[in-house]
Design a protein around this motif. Structure first.
Motif, mmCIF file in Angstrom:
data_model
loop_
_atom_site.group_PDB
_atom_site.id
_atom_site.type_symbol
_atom_site.label_atom_id
_atom_site.label_comp_id
_atom_site.label_asym_id
_atom_site.label_seq_id
_atom_site.Cartn_x
_atom_site.Cartn_y
_atom_site.Cartn_z
ATOM 1 N N ASP A 188 0.843 -1.193 0.000
ATOM 2 C CA ASP A 188 0.000 0.000 0.000
ATOM 3 C C ASP A 188 0.883 1.249 0.000
ATOM 4 O O ASP A 188 2.110 1.163 -0.123
ATOM 5 N N GLU A 189 0.258 2.402 0.172
ATOM 6 C CA GLU A 189 0.972 3.669 0.050
ATOM 7 C C GLU A 189 2.023 3.822 1.147
ATOM 8 O O GLU A 189 2.925 4.644 1.018
ATOM 9 N N ALA A 190 1.913 3.031 2.231
ATOM 10 C CA ALA A 190 2.907 3.122 3.301
ATOM 11 C C ALA A 190 3.840 1.912 3.256
ATOM 12 O O ALA A 190 4.469 1.577 4.262
ATOM 13 N N ASN A 191 3.913 1.257 2.121
ATOM 14 C CA ASN A 191 4.767 0.080 1.945
ATOM 15 C C ASN A 191 4.388 -1.084 2.846
ATOM 16 O O ASN A 191 5.223 -1.930 3.157
ATOM 17 N N GLU A 192 3.147 -1.124 3.281
ATOM 18 C CA GLU A 192 2.689 -2.264 4.057
ATOM 19 C C GLU A 192 1.936 -3.207 3.129
ATOM 20 O O GLU A 192 1.318 -2.781 2.150
ATOM 21 N N PRO A 193 1.995 -4.513 3.426
ATOM 22 C CA PRO A 193 1.353 -5.465 2.517
ATOM 23 C C PRO A 193 -0.163 -5.265 2.434
ATOM 24 O O PRO A 193 -0.803 -4.909 3.420
ATOM 25 N N VAL A 194 -0.700 -5.469 1.258
ATOM 26 C CA VAL A 194 -2.149 -5.423 1.058
ATOM 27 C C VAL A 194 -2.636 -6.864 1.032
ATOM 28 O O VAL A 194 -2.227 -7.651 0.183
ATOM 29 N N ARG A 195 -3.486 -7.202 1.969
ATOM 30 C CA ARG A 195 -4.040 -8.552 2.023
ATOM 31 C C ARG A 195 -5.237 -8.658 1.098
ATOM 32 O O ARG A 195 -5.987 -7.704 0.924
ATOM 33 N N HIS A 196 -5.420 -9.829 0.571
ATOM 34 C CA HIS A 196 -6.617 -10.155 -0.181
ATOM 35 C C HIS A 196 -6.838 -9.234 -1.383
ATOM 36 O O HIS A 196 -7.975 -8.943 -1.751
ATOM 37 N N ALA A 197 -5.760 -8.738 -1.982
ATOM 38 C CA ALA A 197 -5.899 -8.013 -3.249
ATOM 39 C C ALA A 197 -6.117 -9.052 -4.343
ATOM 40 O O ALA A 197 -5.544 -10.140 -4.297
ATOM 41 N N GLN A 198 -6.944 -8.705 -5.313
ATOM 42 C CA GLN A 198 -7.263 -9.668 -6.372
ATOM 43 C C GLN A 198 -6.489 -9.331 -7.635
ATOM 44 O O GLN A 198 -6.651 -8.266 -8.212
#
Lengths: 537, 594
Positions: free
Chosen positions: B140-150
């Motif tokens: 994401d915009e803060a370099n944190e992982p995005v869960r459950h992105a398709q």
């Protein structure tokens, strides 16, 4: 279905966890001086709530968590700090959400923190518990990844109706045979799915359970701590399968049977049996091995079961007969103890949440083998497959089960043993409303705090452990405690372990107090709770 | 010995029950043998499972359909399979690290193994390409992982001739895990585009409850009222900026994303209720509409709706795209539907009582017996990813739901559809448009080669809209209500024959049946493909009658025939065909050198 009566308590009015001295100093340095004096003269324009979110595991800040206070929401900054200003409310519920973290350690509740703004004397610290990760690889014995296989995780939960394995997540293995499942800290069992045949070679993949080689119903489990990752290399057995023709006889008009096949090592396979061209015959296939097949047809009023043994070696099998026999219902009789006061109507059996725990550790999980029918008009009955069970019940407000018997068996001290021929003999429950009151205060590190109290009955009972929950100010009162001597222990958060097991209680011997409750009297208790950090979830 | 008995007994059965095909077979052994090799390094593929399937054209339940057991290749990749009969056999191979592939498979086409009493056995080199993988991480915009992105990976060869993105089918999908990682596996080599769709977790968690009436709560902090737009690799939101990911066989490509939130668009819905009920009105419960995305990129996962005391409804959490806002018919009140396009960063207001931005088309079917079961599709000429259907009320890639029966057809031969005004290609909807109706998809896993799959015998011959006949299938649809008649003809044809090259059968040649109107948008006829079998034969079913040019290119799959100048070059040497209704055209031809 076996939820305790406390499950409707959605909010955990937990304590406000004050930052340690170091944390306070650190916060005071970087926050405006106004924060240091929030205590007096607060108005809506100056009333504020600030704090920091840290990992309960490492103590390090958790960045960018979403903090909700009543109907306001914001994202904490990269150091986990947050501040709501110009609050109109003097109190409210604070909730913190962050993927991969939870406010509490018990996944059955949605915790929130009840905050009295005027009682705060500085920023608050909120600890979030990182989730645990269960990972693993599913390969053939020679290391080749298997095609995608469903992996299920079940969580061990103890409550007033006994021990349960609740589904806690599932996933499929990837092309490398790997799986990965985030779960809350706790006790788990991993099970892989039985695959009747794979595309290549037509071999069946037998299920694997972790703890390895374990019979399904056993209480043994894997414990994972918050923030911990545990990896498991699993090698399911591959077996050729052969067609098996089953002839169903007897009481089979009421529906399609549910069939399981138990291997000699205790592994149980769900069997998909389809009608063949021949009437009364079902076709399935089984991997090489020896099995006990159990069929069950559940009707609204009773259950029919059948059992047969099969050895599958290297050829098709026919002539296996599953003869379904209805299991007679066992009547349940309820008597009110003579000493009971008669100003309340006697309770209904359904209020006691009766359940039978399979005492045979290899019993099935996930498929209820026991049916208790308690209706207002008809007499209550119980249906269960032959087996050995332990009776569990909860209290129904002022009513509790004083004794339970089946023939000559005292069901508090002995197991309920049902055989194919049993029936007619009733289960007798004697209930009483002669209870006593237990009241008192719970604290955490000396501060009055809402906690979970567990009362472990010193005498045999259908409810070996009672659960109470104290108020946000730490006080508690329960006027419906069955007479007896209890060991009492309080925990900061809900604690799911087998407290009926003396070995579990022994781990907390410093925190345990003993109390005796007599009918019509009040007993008082003050006890300090076991904190979350002591448990190292 | 124990192998021969079942084969001979089956032949006996064939002799007994199938005198036409059993004539000269009793003395003949049919066999396919060969070696399976890795297309990348030409090394043999051991332990590869090879299975033959008999292709039975024009047969309903033929004899000899009993499946033939496959075999595993030996350490040198060799296999040999005895077959019970002559005929066309589809040969498929599967091995660890390889998706299942048919013999000489290209896109959805392959060559069948044709065995005859005169040529009862064949020895092949079966080339299979190892699977490719696309993997990466979504942050994401803060370099944190995005869960459950398709993640959705679209094969470019399934694009239209104009380069348009197909709506829906043919894509490979994956979701990110708790670390934001994903892996798209089992991919055929080729060119792809990759998109990711996700919601900011904090925006979803911060949303007020999904449906809320009464006094509005504190407005959401704008920094939490955000969405991630549908994002194309390497990071643009416009499909035209999508990079082409070129995968070689066995290759693993890394494709990472960083998502940037944009303000969520709000939609304000003025209902009949909000126009009629006085502001003080109490007691009438607010009816919330159904909102469904009708284009890819739209998402209904994080939609929240709140109503103010006037009955106006505010819809939050919308990503850019087209949405259908629908009040189903209830208690004698007719249903109302509006289509609205959500554009980043604005509040749209729509008035359900009188909406002028939606076209409502009543479609009649003329010919083919009224075609009760025929759905009609409208594909936006300028944005072919937007497709609307008479029997669907949502984007068919995701939330496909059937319209209520009452809305489906007032009379047996008419149906309605709501869409934004614009230019559309009208067609009968059969699932997948014919130009893409290959057996394979991006994952290239045909279980068995399908013949005559779901091609109806009907075809569109023209369209009448507002009383004007239109040659072709392209119509301009105005706002408001209008009616459209779709004229259907009956009697699709077939074209078959043999292709030769330098005096021998041309095996694995690309056969193109190209309409003379190929460069006209909205042409009735469609370009069709096939690949020649081991005897040089080809067969194309379900051909819409019309004028075509037939072309075969020897080993022509690497030719970029989708380029119109290249195609024109080969058409000059093709064979013109005037194909009539229900014709069974046999046309042999000489393949051209690629």
């Amino acid at each position: 279905m076996a939820l305790t009566r406390l499950d409707n308590i959605v909010h955990r009015y937990g304590s406000i966890l004050l930052a340690g001295v170091c944390g306070l100093v650190a916060l005071a340095c970087c926050l405006p001086p106004a924060h240091a004096q929030q205590l007096s003269g607060q108005t809506a324009s100056t009333r504020r709530l600030s704090g920091q979110i840290v990992s309960a595991r490492t103590g390090l800040p958790v960045p960018r968590a979403l903090v909700r206070f009543n109907d306001r929401a914001l994202l904490a900054d990269h150091d986990g700090k947050f501040e709501f200003d110009q609050l109109a409310e003097i109190s409210g519920d604070l909730q913190v959400v962050k993927p991969g973290f939870a406010m509490g350690t018990d996944p059955s509740t949605t915790p929130s923190l009840h905050v009295q703004i005027d009682e705060l004397n500085g920023p608050i610290e909120i600890r979030l518990y990182p989730e645990a990760i269960l990972t693993g690889t599913l390969t053939t014995p020679d290391g080749e990844p298997l095609p995608p296989i469903l992996v299920q995780v079940r969580r061990s939960v103890f409550d007033e109706s006994g021990h349960h394995w609740y589904p806690a997540g599932s996933t499929q293995t990837d092309t490398h045979g790997k799986f990965r499942l985030p779960v809350p800290a706790g006790d788990y069992k991993i099970q892989t799915q039985y695959v009747p045949s794979t595309a290549k070679g037509g071999e069946a993949v037998l299920p694997v359970s972790v703890p390895l080689g374990d019979a399904q119903g056993s209480a043994r489990a894997i414990h994972v701590h918050s923030g911990e990752e545990k990896n498991f290399d699993l090698h399911p057995t591959l077996r050729r399968t052969f067609p098996v023709m089953l002839r169903v006889e007897g009481d089979v008009d009421q529906g399609h049977p549910f069939i399981t096949a138990r291997r000699t090592d205790g592994t149980t396979l769900p069997i998909n049996a389809l009608p063949s061209e021949v009437a009364g015959e079902l076709r399935t296939s089984l991997p090489i091995g020896s099995y006990t097949l159990t069929g069950r047809i559940a009707n609204p009023d009773y259950v029919s079961i059948a059992e047969a043994n099969v050895d599958v070696s290297d050829h098709d099998i026919s002539g296996v007969v599953l003869k379904f026999v209805p299991i007679p219902a066992i009547p349940i009789e309820l008597q009110v103890d003579s000493s009971s006061t008669s100003d309340n109507p006697p309770p209904n059996i359904s209020q006691f949440g009766l359940s039978l725990q399979n005492a045979d550790p290899s019993g099935e999980i996930g498929y209820p083998g026991v049916q208790i029918n308690s209706r207002r008009e008809a007499p209550s009955t119980l249906n269960a497959a032959p087996g050995t069970y332990r009776l569990q019940a909860r209290n129904a407000n002022q009513w509790y089960i004083k004794s339970a018997s089946y023939g000559a068996s005292d069901l508090f001290r002995q197991n309920l043993i049902l055989t194919a021929g049993s029936g007619g003999v009733p289960i007798r429950l004697i209930v009483s409303n002669q209870t006593g009151t237990l009241q008192g205060l719970t604290t955490l590190n000396g501060r009055p705090t809402s906690t979970w109290l567990y009362l472990i009955n010193g005498n045999p009972s259908a409810t070996p452990v009672l659960t109470l929950h104290s108020n946000p100010d730490g006080t508690f009162t329960d006027p419906y405690i069955p007479p007896g001597t209890y060991q009492v222990i309080a925990f900061e958060d809900r604690y799911s372990a087998d407290l009926a097991d003396p070995a579990t209680v022994a781990m907390f011997s410093d925190a345990v107090q003993s109390v005796t409750v007599a009918a019509g009297t009040k007993s008082t208790l003050t006890l300090d709770a076991v904190s979350q950090s002591e448990l190292a979830p | 010995m124990n192998r021969i008995w079942p084969v001979t007994s089956l032949l006996l059965l064939l002799l007994l029950f199938n005198d036409s095909s059993g004539r000269a077979q009793s003395a003949t052994t049919f066999r396919v043998s060969g070696v399976v090799i890795n297309g990348n390094d030409r090394s043999p593929v051991p332990h590869c499972h090879v299975v033959p399937d008999l292709i039975q054209r024009d047969t309903v339940h033929g004899l000899g359909a009993a499946p033939v057991d496959g075999v595993d290749t030996d350490e040198q990749g060799r296999f040999s399979i005895g077959l019970p009969s002559a005929g066309s056999w589809a040969l498929r191979a599967s091995a660890h690290g390889y998706r299942t592939q048919l013999f000489d498979q290209h896109e959805g086409y392959s060559s069948e193994i044709v065995l005859t009493p005169a040529a009862p056995s064949i020895n092949l080199v079966f080339v299979i390409t190892p699977d490719s993988t696309v993997s990466g991480v979504v942050l994401d915009e803060a370099n944190e992982p995005v869960r459950h992105a398709q993640l959705a990976l679209y094969p470019i060869h399934l694009l239209g001739l104009d380069g348009s993105q197909p709506s829906g089918g043919g894509s490979a999908n994956a979701f990110t895990d708790d670390r934001g990682r994903y892996e798209l596996v089992g991919l055929a080599p080729g060119e792809y585009r990759l998109s990711v769709l996700a919601q900011p977790w904090y925006a979803v968690a911060a949303q007020p409850r999904r449906f809320q009436s009464g006094a509005s709560t504190t407005p959401l902090d704008p920094s939490l009222d955000v969405v991630y737009p549908l994002t194309w690799f390497p990071g643009g939101t416009d499909p035209q900026t999508a990079a082409t990911i070129k995968l070689a066989g066995g290759e693993t490509r890394q494709a990472d994303f960083q998502l940037r939130p944009i303000p969520a668009t709000h939609l304000r819905i003025m209902t009949a209720q909000s126009n009629e009920v006085p502001p003080t009105g109490v007691g009438t419960p607010v009816r919330f509409p159904q909102i469904a995305p009708v284009s890819p990129g739209g998402s209904s996962n994080s939609i929240s709706m709140t109503a103010n005391p006037q009955g106006q409804i505010d819809v939050g959490g919308l990503a850019p795209g087209w949405y259908r806002v629908q009040y189903p018919a209830e208690q004698g009140q007719p249903g109302r539907t509006s289509l609205v396009q959500v554009i980043p960063g604005s509040t749209r207001t729509i008035d359900m009582a009188g909406d002028a931005s939606t076209a409502t088309i009543t479609v009649k079917i003329d010919g083919a017996g009224g075609g009760d079961d025929i759905a009609v599709s409208f594909v936006d000429v300028d944005h072919p990813e937007n497709m609307f259907r008479t029997d669907s009320d949502g984007y068919r890639g995701g939330l496909q739901r059937r319209a209520p029966v009452s809305a489906q057809a007032d009379r047996a031969s008419s149906r309605t559809v709501e869409l934004p005004p614009g230019r559309y290609l009208v067609d009968q909807f059969n699932g997948i448009p014919i130009s893409r109706r290959a057996t394979g998809n991006g994952r290239g896993v045909p279980a068995r080669k399908q013949v005559n799959q779901a091609i109806p015998d009907t075809f569109v011959t023209g369209v009448t809209i507002a009383g004007n006949d239109i040659a072709g299938r392209m119509v301009s649809i105005p706002a408001g209500e209008s009616s459209l008649t779709l004229h259907l003809g009956l009697g699709r044809a077939s074209v078959g024959g043999f292709a030769s090259f330098e005096g021998k059968p041309s095996i694995g040649a690309l056969v193109l049946l190209v309409p003379v109107t190929v460069e006209q948008t909205g042409s009735i006829t469609e370009l069709r493909l096939d690949q020649t079998n081991t005897d040089g034969s080809f067969h194309i079913d379900g051909v819409i009658p019309g004028q075509y040019i037939l072309v075969a290119l020897d080993h022509g799959w690497h030719v970029n025939w989708r380029d119109s100048a290249t195609l024109r070059h080969y058409l000059g040497h093709g064979i013109p065909l005037d194909i009539r209704s229900s014709a069974r055209v046999i046309q042999n031809l000489e393949a051209q050198a690629p």
